[in-house]
Design a protein around this motif. Structure first.
Motif, PDB file in Angstrom:
ATOM      1  N   VAL A  11       0.835  -1.207   0.000  1.00  0.00           N
ATOM      2  CA  VAL A  11       0.000   0.000   0.000  1.00  0.00           C
ATOM      3  C   VAL A  11       0.867   1.254   0.000  1.00  0.00           C
ATOM      4  O   VAL A  11       0.652   2.189  -0.784  1.00  0.00           O
ATOM      5  CB  VAL A  11      -0.948  -0.002   1.217  1.00  0.00           C
ATOM      6  N   ALA A  12       1.867   1.280   0.884  1.00  0.00           N
ATOM      7  CA  ALA A  12       2.747   2.447   0.960  1.00  0.00           C
ATOM      8  C   ALA A  12       3.554   2.614  -0.320  1.00  0.00           C
ATOM      9  O   ALA A  12       3.711   3.728  -0.836  1.00  0.00           O
ATOM     10  CB  ALA A  12       3.690   2.305   2.157  1.00  0.00           C
ATOM     11  N   GLY A  13       4.064   1.505  -0.864  1.00  0.00           N
ATOM     12  CA  GLY A  13       4.841   1.567  -2.089  1.00  0.00           C
ATOM     13  C   GLY A  13       4.017   2.034  -3.269  1.00  0.00           C
ATOM     14  O   GLY A  13       4.482   2.831  -4.104  1.00  0.00           O
ATOM     15  N   THR A  14       2.786   1.551  -3.356  1.00  0.00           N
ATOM     16  CA  THR A  14       1.897   1.972  -4.440  1.00  0.00           C
ATOM     17  C   THR A  14       1.571   3.456  -4.317  1.00  0.00           C
ATOM     18  O   THR A  14       1.536   4.184  -5.318  1.00  0.00           O
ATOM     19  CB  THR A  14       0.598   1.148  -4.418  1.00  0.00           C
ATOM     20  N   LYS A  38       5.507  15.827   0.162  1.00  0.00           N
ATOM     21  CA  LYS A  38       5.505  15.348   1.549  1.00  0.00           C
ATOM     22  C   LYS A  38       4.870  13.962   1.639  1.00  0.00           C
ATOM     23  O   LYS A  38       5.368  13.079   2.352  1.00  0.00           O
ATOM     24  CB  LYS A  38       4.743  16.331   2.438  1.00  0.00           C
ATOM     25  N   ILE A  39       3.769  13.765   0.917  1.00  0.00           N
ATOM     26  CA  ILE A  39       3.105  12.460   0.927  1.00  0.00           C
ATOM     27  C   ILE A  39       4.028  11.394   0.351  1.00  0.00           C
ATOM     28  O   ILE A  39       4.158  10.285   0.889  1.00  0.00           O
ATOM     29  CB  ILE A  39       1.783  12.525   0.135  1.00  0.00           C
ATOM     30  N   PHE A  40       4.689  11.729  -0.759  1.00  0.00           N
ATOM     31  CA  PHE A  40       5.616  10.791  -1.375  1.00  0.00           C
ATOM     32  C   PHE A  40       6.766  10.442  -0.425  1.00  0.00           C
ATOM     33  O   PHE A  40       7.122   9.267  -0.263  1.00  0.00           O
ATOM     34  CB  PHE A  40       6.182  11.388  -2.668  1.00  0.00           C
ATOM     35  N   THR A  41       7.329  11.460   0.223  1.00  0.00           N
ATOM     36  CA  THR A  41       8.444  11.225   1.142  1.00  0.00           C
ATOM     37  C   THR A  41       8.032  10.321   2.294  1.00  0.00           C
ATOM     38  O   THR A  41       8.744   9.367   2.641  1.00  0.00           O
ATOM     39  CB  THR A  41       8.971  12.561   1.692  1.00  0.00           C
ATOM     40  N   LEU A  42       6.870  10.596   2.883  1.00  0.00           N
ATOM     41  CA  LEU A  42       6.374   9.766   3.986  1.00  0.00           C
ATOM     42  C   LEU A  42       6.141   8.330   3.513  1.00  0.00           C
ATOM     43  O   LEU A  42       6.500   7.371   4.207  1.00  0.00           O
ATOM     44  CB  LEU A  42       5.080  10.354   4.549  1.00  0.00           C
ATOM     45  N   ALA A  43       5.549   8.187   2.326  1.00  0.00           N
ATOM     46  CA  ALA A  43       5.292   6.853   1.779  1.00  0.00           C
ATOM     47  C   ALA A  43       6.591   6.083   1.580  1.00  0.00           C
ATOM     48  O   ALA A  43       6.673   4.880   1.859  1.00  0.00           O
ATOM     49  CB  ALA A  43       4.535   6.958   0.458  1.00  0.00           C
ATOM     50  N   MET A  44       7.639   6.781   1.115  1.00  0.00           N
ATOM     51  CA  MET A  44       8.923   6.125   0.889  1.00  0.00           C
ATOM     52  C   MET A  44       9.604   5.738   2.198  1.00  0.00           C
ATOM     53  O   MET A  44      10.243   4.693   2.290  1.00  0.00           O
ATOM     54  CB  MET A  44       9.838   7.039   0.077  1.00  0.00           C
ATOM     55  N   LEU A  45       9.475   6.580   3.215  1.00  0.00           N
ATOM     56  CA  LEU A  45      10.057   6.244   4.514  1.00  0.00           C
ATOM     57  C   LEU A  45       9.386   5.002   5.099  1.00  0.00           C
ATOM     58  O   LEU A  45      10.060   4.129   5.658  1.00  0.00           O
ATOM     59  CB  LEU A  45       9.931   7.428   5.470  1.00  0.00           C
ATOM     60  N   ILE A  46       8.065   4.925   4.961  1.00  0.00           N
ATOM     61  CA  ILE A  46       7.334   3.745   5.455  1.00  0.00           C
ATOM     62  C   ILE A  46       7.696   2.520   4.632  1.00  0.00           C
ATOM     63  O   ILE A  46       7.985   1.445   5.183  1.00  0.00           O
ATOM     64  CB  ILE A  46       5.819   3.998   5.409  1.00  0.00           C
ATOM     65  N   THR A  93      16.294   3.342   0.141  1.00  0.00           N
ATOM     66  CA  THR A  93      15.064   4.124   0.005  1.00  0.00           C
ATOM     67  C   THR A  93      14.900   5.100   1.167  1.00  0.00           C
ATOM     68  O   THR A  93      14.583   6.279   0.971  1.00  0.00           O
ATOM     69  CB  THR A  93      13.842   3.188  -0.069  1.00  0.00           C
ATOM     70  N   VAL A  94      15.116   4.620   2.391  1.00  0.00           N
ATOM     71  CA  VAL A  94      15.027   5.500   3.568  1.00  0.00           C
ATOM     72  C   VAL A  94      16.075   6.599   3.475  1.00  0.00           C
ATOM     73  O   VAL A  94      15.796   7.779   3.757  1.00  0.00           O
ATOM     74  CB  VAL A  94      15.199   4.688   4.861  1.00  0.00           C
ATOM     75  N   ASN A  95      17.284   6.222   3.089  1.00  0.00           N
ATOM     76  CA  ASN A  95      18.373   7.195   2.943  1.00  0.00           C
ATOM     77  C   ASN A  95      17.993   8.311   1.975  1.00  0.00           C
ATOM     78  O   ASN A  95      18.104   9.496   2.305  1.00  0.00           O
ATOM     79  CB  ASN A  95      19.631   6.462   2.447  1.00  0.00           C
ATOM     80  N   LEU A  96      17.545   7.939   0.796  1.00  0.00           N
ATOM     81  CA  LEU A  96      17.230   8.930  -0.230  1.00  0.00           C
ATOM     82  C   LEU A  96      16.064   9.822   0.175  1.00  0.00           C
ATOM     83  O   LEU A  96      16.099  11.039  -0.032  1.00  0.00           O
ATOM     84  CB  LEU A  96      16.918   8.216  -1.549  1.00  0.00           C
ATOM     85  N   ALA A  97      15.023   9.221   0.741  1.00  0.00           N
ATOM     86  CA  ALA A  97      13.852  10.012   1.131  1.00  0.00           C
ATOM     87  C   ALA A  97      14.205  11.015   2.231  1.00  0.00           C
ATOM     88  O   ALA A  97      13.837  12.192   2.152  1.00  0.00           O
ATOM     89  CB  ALA A  97      12.727   9.087   1.586  1.00  0.00           C
ATOM     90  N   TRP A  98      14.928  10.567   3.245  1.00  0.00           N
ATOM     91  CA  TRP A  98      15.267  11.450   4.363  1.00  0.00           C
ATOM     92  C   TRP A  98      16.267  12.523   3.935  1.00  0.00           C
ATOM     93  O   TRP A  98      16.114  13.697   4.274  1.00  0.00           O
ATOM     94  CB  TRP A  98      15.815  10.637   5.521  1.00  0.00           C
TER      95      TRP A  98
END
Length: 238
Positions: A11-14, A38-46, A93-98
């Motif tokens: 769900v988060a990835g989609t 912001k939504i994309f960043t949060l989704a990527m962190l999750i 993914t976490v690295n890039l998003a943060w």
């Protein structure tokens, strides 16, 4: 627990895969860009955090977490792809998003980017990438080495920016773009690398399938970097 994590991860990835296109294709700096970014960043962190959790569970019990793998995919393959590779992709993914989020958040205070978490993520992605390459070589899954190069390049280039005492104007924009487009590349690569094992197993390790999101993302980055470079020249030209 594993299947619950997979469901939330999907769900988060989609969500990330869909919202990725709004800030990339839309007007930069506008309300929609910030909102969907912001939504994309949060989704990527999750998504990345859950990938890390699933990879650890897979390393502990590879066939127990993947009992319905197609014939021919043994424990060595599952541990390599769904364990070590997924661990690397999750950390990346976490690295890039943060990192991408901090680049825009601290655009007026570069030194504020050097938080223990941000610097630690650079070390983590370098270690994960080197381990991914090693595990790929040991398992005979040499495409893992190619994806590990992406992690190494990410950690090195991020550190070059972070350790620069005074970056040139608008460089933060290039880093912000590189990181968040890179996170988008990561989520699409994950679909092709992991999802295709179940959907199209005969194409799962085809280099062309894995190269599609990477090539598309790199072209996007180069195009927008050129736009930022043109903007910078307009700013500094009297």
């Amino acid at each position: 627990m594993f299947h619950a994590l997979v469901a939330i991860h999907i769900v988060a990835g989609t969500t990330g895969a869909i919202t990725f296109w709004v800030p990339v294709l839309g007007r930069k700096g506008g309300v929609d860009h910030r909102k969907w970014g912001k939504i994309f960043t949060l989704a990527m962190l999750i998504t990345g955090s859950l990938a890390i959790c699933m990879s650890i569970m897979t390393l502990i019990d590879p066939m127990g977490t993947h009992p319905h793998m197609p014939a021919g995919y043994d424990e060595v393959f599952v541990r390599a792809i769904f364990g070590w590779l997924m661990l690397h992709m999750g950390i990346l993914t976490v690295n890039l998003a943060w990192y991408g989020w901090l680049c825009v958040l601290n655009r007026r205070d570069h030194l504020a980017n050097r938080t223990p978490l941000n610097m630690g993520l650079q070390a983590a992605v370098l270690i994960a990438a080197l381990n991914c390459a090693l595990q790929g070589w040991l398992a005979g899954e040499y495409l893992m080495i190619g994806l590990a190069v992406v992690g190494i390049a990410t950690g090195v280039t991020n550190l070059v920016f972070l350790l620069n005492p005074k970056p040139a104007p608008l460089v933060w924009q290039k880093e912000h773009l590189k990181a968040l487009v890179g996170a988008g590349i990561s989520v699409y690569t994950a679909f092709f690398a992991f999802g295709s094992v179940r959907i199209l197993p005969e194409l799962a390790l085809n280099p062309v399938m894995w190269a599609i999101p990477l090539t598309t993302g790199v072209l996007m980055i180069l195009y927008h970097w050129r736009q930022i470079g043109m903007m910078r020249r307009r700013v500094v030209t009297p």
